[in-house]
Design a protein around this motif. Structure first.
Motif, short mmCIF file in Angstrom:
data_model
loop_
_atom_site.label_atom_id
_atom_site.label_comp_id
_atom_site.label_asym_id
_atom_site.label_seq_id
_atom_site.Cartn_x
_atom_site.Cartn_y
_atom_site.Cartn_z
N LEU A 16 42.15 59.44 68.84
CA LEU A 16 40.71 59.44 69.14
C LEU A 16 40.46 60.00 70.52
N GLY A 18 37.68 60.54 73.57
CA GLY A 18 36.42 60.02 74.10
C GLY A 18 35.45 61.10 74.54
N PHE A 86 44.65 56.92 72.10
CA PHE A 86 43.36 57.20 72.74
C PHE A 86 43.55 58.25 73.83
N SER A 88 40.88 59.86 76.74
CA SER A 88 39.49 59.81 77.17
C SER A 88 39.36 60.09 78.66
N LEU A 99 33.38 56.98 72.84
CA LEU A 99 34.55 56.17 72.51
C LEU A 99 34.17 54.70 72.36
#
Length: 197
Positions: A16, A18, A86, A88, A99
């Motif tokens: 993922l 952000g 993650f 970000s 996020l």
């Protein structure tokens, strides 16, 4: 470590970002993580999960205990993943709004983050997104996410040598090796949590 892990089951990592920017350095880190796994980390498959289609969290959108289609699809991706990566930038000493929005949607009952291993990488100026990582770790406590502790990965993209080419590809060999170390640690921790190592 690599030889022991090579015989283990494939770890599915949901990646993922952000940042919503197409040219995001953090998104480039996730692309690089997927490439590194394909080439040199046996047993790990990284899949980018886009957070941009998610509406802003609004529980009025939950009709008859059902989530909007984009939210449901996102939650399923997280649920099916063995672990989370993650990436970000840092906004105002914290994680980005996109996020945090994704985190909040996936934490709606039932919380699909629970009991998953996770790692964080970040790229930016100054501390390279470090403060956002510490805040994300704090959020993870409530979500029941289990973050690897080492190695930490903060990347100041403006400090020589250049880390990315003009197309946004990670080119710095030392940074690639550091990213690989994060991925190996995430793999080992995921297997340990699953009782398979």
């Amino acid at each position: 470590m690599e030889s022991v892990l090579a015989a283990s089951p494939v770890i599915k990592v949901a990646a993922l970002c952000g940042s919503l920017r197409q040219a995001s350095f953090n998104r480039a880190l996730l692309r690089s993580a997927a490439e590194i796994c394909e080439k040199s980390v046996s047993g790990v498959k990284v899949e980018y999960v886009d957070v941009s289609p998610l509406p802003m969290l609004n529980t009025d959108l939950e009709v008859s205990r059902r989530f909007p289609a984009a939210v449901d699809a996102f939650r399923q991706k997280i649920l099916q993943a063995d672990s989370i990566l993650f990436a970000s930038p840092e906004y105002n000493y914290s994680v980005t709004a996109p996020l945090k929005n994704a985190i909040d949607w996936a934490s709606r009952p039932p919380n699909v983050w629970a009991d998953k291993a996770a790692a964080i990488v970040s790229a930016g100026g100054g501390f390279g997104g470090g403060r956002s990582q510490y805040h994300l770790r704090q959020i993870g406590v409530y979500l029941d996410l289990h973050f690897i502790n080492k190695p930490e990965f903060f990347l100041n993209v403006f400090q020589p040598p250049l880390k990315f080419d003009d197309d946004g590809n990670l080119t710095d060999a030392e940074t690639k090796e550091r990213l690989k170390e994060v991925l190996l640690s995430l793999q080992a921790f995921t297997l340990r949590l699953r009782g398979k190592l």
